[in-house]
Write an enzyme that holds these catalytic residues in place. Sequence first.
Site, PDB file in Angstrom:
ATOM      1  N   ASP A  76       4.628  -6.083   9.720  1.00 54.87           N
ATOM      2  CA  ASP A  76       5.702  -5.722  10.661  1.00 54.87           C
ATOM      3  C   ASP A  76       5.683  -6.618  11.886  1.00 54.87           C
ATOM      4  O   ASP A  76       6.732  -7.014  12.396  1.00 54.87           O
ATOM      5  CB  ASP A  76       5.553  -4.255  11.104  1.00 54.87           C
ATOM      6  CG  ASP A  76       6.046  -3.290  10.033  1.00 54.87           C
ATOM      7  OD1 ASP A  76       6.715  -3.745   9.082  1.00 54.87           O
ATOM      8  OD2 ASP A  76       5.749  -2.081  10.153  1.00 54.87           O
ATOM      9  N   THR A 102      -1.360   7.508  -0.438  1.00 57.90           N
ATOM     10  CA  THR A 102      -2.646   7.348  -1.136  1.00 57.90           C
ATOM     11  C   THR A 102      -3.411   6.111  -0.655  1.00 57.90           C
ATOM     12  O   THR A 102      -4.610   5.986  -0.904  1.00 57.90           O
ATOM     13  CB  THR A 102      -2.427   7.174  -2.653  1.00 57.90           C
ATOM     14  OG1 THR A 102      -1.709   5.950  -2.857  1.00 57.90           O
ATOM     15  CG2 THR A 102      -1.615   8.328  -3.239  1.00 57.90           C
ATOM     16  N   ASP A 140       0.308  -3.043  12.287  1.00 55.13           N
ATOM     17  CA  ASP A 140       0.763  -3.473  10.960  1.00 55.13           C
ATOM     18  C   ASP A 140       1.090  -4.964  11.006  1.00 55.13           C
ATOM     19  O   ASP A 140       2.067  -5.380  11.643  1.00 55.13           O
ATOM     20  CB  ASP A 140       1.992  -2.667  10.550  1.00 55.13           C
ATOM     21  CG  ASP A 140       2.389  -2.946   9.112  1.00 55.13           C
ATOM     22  OD1 ASP A 140       2.597  -4.133   8.773  1.00 55.13           O
ATOM     23  OD2 ASP A 140       2.470  -2.001   8.322  1.00 55.13           O
ATOM     24  N   ARG A 188       0.854  -1.204   0.000  1.00 56.64           N
ATOM     25  CA  ARG A 188       0.000   0.000   0.000  1.00 56.64           C
ATOM     26  C   ARG A 188       0.874   1.232   0.000  1.00 56.64           C
ATOM     27  O   ARG A 188       1.775   1.347   0.831  1.00 56.64           O
ATOM     28  CB  ARG A 188      -0.841   0.061   1.288  1.00 56.64           C
ATOM     29  CG  ARG A 188      -1.943  -0.908   1.372  1.00 56.64           C
ATOM     30  CD  ARG A 188      -3.003  -0.500   2.373  1.00 56.64           C
ATOM     31  NE  ARG A 188      -2.552   0.068   3.632  1.00 56.64           N
ATOM     32  CZ  ARG A 188      -3.358   0.557   4.549  1.00 56.64           C
ATOM     33  NH1 ARG A 188      -4.671   0.577   4.332  1.00 56.64           N
ATOM     34  NH2 ARG A 188      -2.900   1.045   5.676  1.00 56.64           N
TER      35      ARG A 188
HETATM   36  C1  PRP Z   1      -1.229  -4.814   4.490  1.00 62.24           C
HETATM   37  C2  PRP Z   1      -2.085  -6.064   4.613  1.00 62.24           C
HETATM   38  C3  PRP Z   1      -2.895  -6.036   3.353  1.00 62.24           C
HETATM   39  C4  PRP Z   1      -3.117  -4.552   3.140  1.00 62.24           C
HETATM   40  C5  PRP Z   1      -4.512  -4.208   3.581  1.00 62.24           C
HETATM   41  O1  PRP Z   1      -0.170  -5.022   3.656  1.00 62.24           O
HETATM   42  O2  PRP Z   1      -1.321  -7.231   4.774  1.00 62.24           O
HETATM   43  O3  PRP Z   1      -2.242  -6.608   2.227  1.00 62.24           O
HETATM   44  O4  PRP Z   1      -2.168  -3.865   3.968  1.00 62.24           O
HETATM   45  O5  PRP Z   1      -4.791  -2.871   3.329  1.00 62.24           O
HETATM   46  P1  PRP Z   1      -5.869  -2.404   2.253  1.00 62.24           P
HETATM   47  O6  PRP Z   1      -7.072  -3.225   2.483  1.00 62.24           O
HETATM   48  O7  PRP Z   1      -6.079  -0.948   2.590  1.00 62.24           O
HETATM   49  O8  PRP Z   1      -5.288  -2.593   0.898  1.00 62.24           O
HETATM   50  P2  PRP Z   1       0.889  -3.846   3.312  1.00 62.24           P
HETATM   51  O9  PRP Z   1       0.454  -3.108   2.076  1.00 62.24           O
HETATM   52  O10 PRP Z   1       1.152  -3.027   4.535  1.00 62.24           O
HETATM   53  O11 PRP Z   1       2.177  -4.634   2.860  1.00 62.24           O
HETATM   54  P3  PRP Z   1       3.122  -5.624   3.696  1.00 62.24           P
HETATM   55  O12 PRP Z   1       2.348  -6.887   3.948  1.00 62.24           O
HETATM   56  O13 PRP Z   1       4.267  -5.845   2.759  1.00 62.24           O
HETATM   57  O14 PRP Z   1       3.535  -4.953   4.975  1.00 62.24           O
HETATM   58  N1  URA Z   2      -2.541  -3.151   7.025  1.00 60.76           N
HETATM   59  C1  URA Z   2      -2.225  -3.588   8.260  1.00 60.76           C
HETATM   60  O1  URA Z   2      -1.299  -4.381   8.446  1.00 60.76           O
HETATM   61  N2  URA Z   2      -2.953  -3.111   9.289  1.00 60.76           N
HETATM   62  C2  URA Z   2      -3.976  -2.247   9.143  1.00 60.76           C
HETATM   63  O2  URA Z   2      -4.609  -1.868  10.136  1.00 60.76           O
HETATM   64  C3  URA Z   2      -4.264  -1.804   7.834  1.00 60.76           C
HETATM   65  C4  URA Z   2      -3.551  -2.277   6.798  1.00 60.76           C
END
Ligand code: PRP
Ligand code: URA
Length: 209
Positions: free
Chosen positions: A203, A108, A200, A104
């Site tokens: 993380d 945005t 997160d 994400r």
């Molecule tokens: C997180 C989560 C989803 C997304 C959800 O991933 O694991 O994939 O955010 O958010 P959304 O519904 O608003 O799209 P992130 O993009 O943080 O990537 P990561 O798993 O690499 O940390």
């Molecule tokens: N992605 C995450 O990991 N946590 C949230 O709360 C939203 C998006």
Amino acid sequence: MDNIIEMTHPLIKHKLTQLRNKNTSSSQFRRLVSELAVLTGYEALRDLPLEDVETETPLETCLAPMISGKKLAIVPILRAGLGMMDGLLSLVPEAKVGHIGLYRDETTHQPHEYYCKLPASIDQRLILIPDPMLATGGSAIAAVDFIKQRGGRQIKFLSIIAAPEGLEAFSKAHPDVQVYCGCIDRELNSNAYICPGLGDAGDRIFGTE
Ligand code: PRP
Ligand code: URA
């Protein structure tokens, strides 16, 4: 939103509360995500078709049910979806595995694709997409878009926590795809994080900040 299934099993609720706790360590967090994946997969695979197979027990031959030749694919969304893989594969070890890389944009909140590799014959498979968090729904919608563009038809999305805003957007985009979630939380905050949520997920699984 007929396609949304919020699971009610007490084990799911209990483990989810442990997962939310900010003092839960990375190793505990990984274990809980994996256990929740098993429980979510168990619910999501409830309608797998069975067929009777001739089976010899030590006493006699009988007809006994087995899952009928259904081809399964598990396609986690990187990174956090990886945390659910061990649990799901423990249920269906023969499943083929694909990957969709999405992150994400911090400003945005729009998803960006950086990787997509799917198993062959994706059009003939039941496809499970695990990702613990469904926030705005952007990543989930994009992942299903990719899979449908490549021929995937029978898809289920497996999440642990979802936001009402994201579920609504997802249901508009893909009303044919069932979403399993451990809890529908209250709302998104101004950074599009789920509240109360768990922070997160990526993380916390991988110990990054
Ligand atoms: C997180 C989560 C989803 C997304 C959800 O991933 O694991 O994939 O955010 O958010 P959304 O519904 O608003 O799209 P992130 O993009 O943080 O990537 P990561 O798993 O690499 O940390
Ligand atoms: N992605 C995450 O990991 N946590 C949230 O709360 C939203 C998006």
